[in-house]
Design a protein around this motif. Structure first.
Motif, PDB file in Angstrom:
ATOM      1  N   GLN A  38       0.844  -1.189   0.000  1.00 47.53           N
ATOM      2  CA  GLN A  38       0.000   0.000   0.000  1.00 47.53           C
ATOM      3  C   GLN A  38       0.880   1.239   0.000  1.00 47.53           C
ATOM      4  O   GLN A  38       2.101   1.145   0.146  1.00 47.53           O
ATOM      5  CB  GLN A  38      -0.918   0.004   1.223  1.00 47.53           C
ATOM      6  CG  GLN A  38      -0.183   0.198   2.538  1.00 47.53           C
ATOM      7  CD  GLN A  38      -0.727   1.371   3.336  1.00 47.53           C
ATOM      8  OE1 GLN A  38      -1.893   1.703   3.246  1.00 47.53           O
ATOM      9  NE2 GLN A  38       0.133   2.004   4.107  1.00 47.53           N
ATOM     10  N   PRO A  55     -12.879   8.610  -6.145  1.00 48.14           N
ATOM     11  CA  PRO A  55     -12.138   7.941  -7.215  1.00 48.14           C
ATOM     12  C   PRO A  55     -12.721   8.264  -8.586  1.00 48.14           C
ATOM     13  O   PRO A  55     -13.890   8.630  -8.717  1.00 48.14           O
ATOM     14  CB  PRO A  55     -12.327   6.459  -6.880  1.00 48.14           C
ATOM     15  CG  PRO A  55     -13.690   6.417  -6.250  1.00 48.14           C
ATOM     16  CD  PRO A  55     -13.872   7.729  -5.533  1.00 48.14           C
ATOM     17  N   LEU A  62      -7.375   9.030  -8.232  1.00 49.42           N
ATOM     18  CA  LEU A  62      -7.985   9.414  -6.960  1.00 49.42           C
ATOM     19  C   LEU A  62      -7.837  10.917  -6.823  1.00 49.42           C
ATOM     20  O   LEU A  62      -6.730  11.460  -6.987  1.00 49.42           O
ATOM     21  CB  LEU A  62      -7.319   8.709  -5.775  1.00 49.42           C
ATOM     22  CG  LEU A  62      -8.067   8.888  -4.444  1.00 49.42           C
ATOM     23  CD1 LEU A  62      -9.298   7.991  -4.412  1.00 49.42           C
ATOM     24  CD2 LEU A  62      -7.171   8.571  -3.258  1.00 49.42           C
ATOM     25  N   ILE A  84       1.297   1.307  -6.247  1.00 58.01           N
ATOM     26  CA  ILE A  84      -0.007   1.917  -6.514  1.00 58.01           C
ATOM     27  C   ILE A  84       0.084   3.169  -7.366  1.00 58.01           C
ATOM     28  O   ILE A  84      -0.672   3.348  -8.315  1.00 58.01           O
ATOM     29  CB  ILE A  84      -0.721   2.231  -5.181  1.00 58.01           C
ATOM     30  CG1 ILE A  84      -1.103   0.920  -4.470  1.00 58.01           C
ATOM     31  CG2 ILE A  84      -1.958   3.089  -5.408  1.00 58.01           C
ATOM     32  CD1 ILE A  84      -1.715   1.114  -3.115  1.00 58.01           C
ATOM     33  N   LEU A 104      -3.141   6.350 -10.801  1.00 59.24           N
ATOM     34  CA  LEU A 104      -2.983   5.065 -10.125  1.00 59.24           C
ATOM     35  C   LEU A 104      -2.667   3.932 -11.093  1.00 59.24           C
ATOM     36  O   LEU A 104      -3.096   3.943 -12.251  1.00 59.24           O
ATOM     37  CB  LEU A 104      -4.270   4.724  -9.360  1.00 59.24           C
ATOM     38  CG  LEU A 104      -4.789   5.788  -8.385  1.00 59.24           C
ATOM     39  CD1 LEU A 104      -6.157   5.371  -7.855  1.00 59.24           C
ATOM     40  CD2 LEU A 104      -3.814   6.004  -7.242  1.00 59.24           C
ATOM     41  N   VAL A 108      -8.144   1.607  -5.918  1.00 62.04           N
ATOM     42  CA  VAL A 108      -7.782   1.580  -4.500  1.00 62.04           C
ATOM     43  C   VAL A 108      -8.988   1.911  -3.630  1.00 62.04           C
ATOM     44  O   VAL A 108      -9.974   2.488  -4.088  1.00 62.04           O
ATOM     45  CB  VAL A 108      -6.651   2.581  -4.184  1.00 62.04           C
ATOM     46  CG1 VAL A 108      -5.389   2.239  -4.948  1.00 62.04           C
ATOM     47  CG2 VAL A 108      -7.100   4.025  -4.445  1.00 62.04           C
ATOM     48  N   ALA A 110      -9.493   4.251  -0.284  1.00 64.99           N
ATOM     49  CA  ALA A 110      -8.755   5.331   0.382  1.00 64.99           C
ATOM     50  C   ALA A 110      -9.278   5.535   1.790  1.00 64.99           C
ATOM     51  O   ALA A 110     -10.485   5.542   2.023  1.00 64.99           O
ATOM     52  CB  ALA A 110      -8.893   6.627  -0.414  1.00 64.99           C
ATOM     53  N   SER A 112      -8.634   8.247   4.993  1.00 64.62           N
ATOM     54  CA  SER A 112      -7.969   9.506   5.314  1.00 64.62           C
ATOM     55  C   SER A 112      -8.315   9.952   6.715  1.00 64.62           C
ATOM     56  O   SER A 112      -9.407   9.669   7.215  1.00 64.62           O
ATOM     57  CB  SER A 112      -8.379  10.591   4.305  1.00 64.62           C
ATOM     58  OG  SER A 112      -9.757  10.879   4.424  1.00 64.62           O
ATOM     59  N   LEU A 129      -3.641   4.517   0.744  1.00 68.17           N
ATOM     60  CA  LEU A 129      -4.149   3.922  -0.485  1.00 68.17           C
ATOM     61  C   LEU A 129      -3.950   2.412  -0.394  1.00 68.17           C
ATOM     62  O   LEU A 129      -2.814   1.936  -0.334  1.00 68.17           O
ATOM     63  CB  LEU A 129      -3.412   4.484  -1.696  1.00 68.17           C
ATOM     64  CG  LEU A 129      -3.338   6.024  -1.791  1.00 68.17           C
ATOM     65  CD1 LEU A 129      -2.513   6.426  -2.995  1.00 68.17           C
ATOM     66  CD2 LEU A 129      -4.727   6.624  -1.840  1.00 68.17           C
TER      67      LEU A 129
END
Length: 471
Positions: A38, A55, A62, A84, A104, A108, A110, A112, A129
């Motif tokens: 990742q 995305p 992303l 990635i 990318l 993925v 994500a 956050s 990610l």
């Protein structure tokens, strides 16, 4: 006369404080670290930010939109060995917002979360990610939480899981009364004490009795006491009643969405006068929109965990005999309204049913009820050991825990450009959406059959006609 007004205006302008509008937040740099399949991005910031992530496909990208921000530092480009990322680019969006686009190599998921300043760093936004096809138990999926201190470490010392046990009614409030004169307040206290004794024997668990005597405790104070003791779960024990003595069976309740909404309104209305911590975040120090988002996130996570715990308890109670209904019920009980403590109310039996009244008085049956409740609690803890074991004492970790609780919901698609629909992202409010599209709140509610202003990340709203939208 006009001259006098000009003079007065000049004096007022001279003595009134003047606040220059705050400038954009500086994104001072973007760091990338590939590890365990990742990639983690860390955005170094000059202050806190509001952001959205979504995305795009064909090719896979992303997008990170940061409100009122500008990129002032360098973004380190990813290497060829990054699993990635192909690269990163940025630009200005809608005049004041910064858009960062990640190109990318694969789709993925994500996650956050913000990080508050510490001794070595300022404000940061962390974006993990994770390959979309990676199993949730894989090393890549686990890597998103690898940087959190492990339980038992010096930064996050392990502590006992706290079970708040609330014996319903008490003192001048006897509760329901059975045909033999059995008072609800007496049997609930007896069962609560048995449950507390069982919890006390469990390694790594500690009981907190909300009342441990025949005393009256106001409903909101029960909720506050559980939060004061940093409870990881709250269980209120009751005995049901009905006019028909044949009605029988146990029930488990969690908070209804309407109850959560009304409580949220109260917390937000009172936040300036009585600031409190929700998952380590001081609502009194937050602006209205941010406070609403943080509270909504905490409540959503709490409702989900309450439902999981309640289902486990109901399943174990069903092994003792009939349940009144085969599923967890929802109601607006005051004691269930804590925004950040998973809570349930257990109706152990119908005290107005003579056979069940007799069983409620039976010490052996009281013990079995306590054992069933504990079994459900243990199943819940085994499945979801609480992350926020450092509530209040470590604000940054608690903020991260709240953010991660709905991190998957933060990465939702934005509405298509020029479209007449809006996919709600974390941070959106109905008022902000209405203003963005130039429509009235009432029209937006009507177009989407909304009775209030409660919306959820991922929900898609229809934008009524009458004005252009910016998608």
């Amino acid at each position: 006369m006009k001259l006098l007004l000009v003079i007065l205006l000049s004096i007022l302008l001279a003595i009134l404080p003047f606040s220059a509008p705050a400038g954009p937040v500086a994104v001072q740099g973007v760091r990338m670290t590939p590890a365990a399949g990742q990639t983690r991005l860390v955005l170094d910031l000059s202050g806190p930010v509001t952001h959205k992530i979504f995305p795009l496909e064909g090719p896979d990208r992303l997008v990170i939109d940061i409100a009122d921000a500008e990129l002032t530092g360098q973004a380190l480009q990813s290497g060829a060995d990054d699993p990635i990322l192909i690269g990163l680019r940025s630009g200005v969006r809608e005049g004041d917002d910064l858009r960062i686009v990640l190109d990318l190599k694969q789709p993925v998921r994500a996650k956050s979360f913000p990080m508050a300043p510490d001794a070595d760093h300022g404000h940061r936004l962390v974006v993990d990610l994770i390959p979309k096809g990676a199993p949730k138990g894989s090393s890549a999926a686990r890597a998103a939480t690898a940087s959190r201190p492990a339980a038992g470490s010096r930064a996050n010392p392990a502590r006992e899981l706290v079970v708040a046990i609330d014996a319903g009614h008490g003192g001048a409030d006897p509760g329901a009364i059975g045909s033999r004169g059995t008072r609800e307040k007496d049997v609930t206290l007896a069962i609560a004490r048995r449950l507390a004794a069982l919890v006390d024997k469990e390694p790594g668990m500690r009981p907190v009795m909300i009342r441990d005597g025949d005393v009256f405790v106001p409903l909101r104070q029960r909720m506050r006491k559980a939060r004061k003791h940093e409870a990881d779960i709250f269980v209120s024990i009751h005995a049901d009643a009905f006019t028909d003595p044949k009605v029988r069976g146990s029930s488990v309740f969690t908070l209804s969405r309407g109850g959560a909404t009304s409580e949220a309104a109260k917390w937000l209305a009172d936040k300036e006068n009585s600031a409190d911590l929700i998952g380590g975040v001081d609502l009194g120090a937050s602006d209205d929109v941010l406070a609403g988002v943080l509270l909504d996130m905490a409540q959503n996570a709490t409702l989900e965990h309450s439902a999981d715990a309640a289902r486990a308890v109901l399943s174990n109670l069903s092994r003792l005999g009939a349940t009144h209904r085969g599923e967890v019920q929802k109601a607006g009980f005051m004691v269930l309204k804590s925004p950040d403590v998973p809570s349930m109310l257990v109706e152990t039996a119908f005290i107005t049913n003579p056979a069940e009244e007799a069983r409620l008085l039976n010490p052996a049956n009281q013990q079995r009820l306590a054992q069933a409740i504990l079994a459900g609690i243990k199943q819940y803890f085994n499945k979801y050991r609480p992350r926020s074991l450092v509530r209040g004492s470590n604000k940054e970790a608690a903020q991260q825990a709240v953010a991660e609780a709905l991190a998957d919901g933060a990465a939702v698609p934005a509405s298509p450009p020029g479209g007449r629909q809006h996919a709600i992202a974390a941070g959106d409010t109905l008022a902000v959406i209405a203003k963005r599209y130039g429509v009235s709140l009432s029209a937006l509610r009507s177009a989407n059959n909304l009775e209030g202003d409660v919306i959820r990340a991922g929900q898609v709203l229809t934008i009524p006609g009458g004005s252009p939208g910016d998608g």
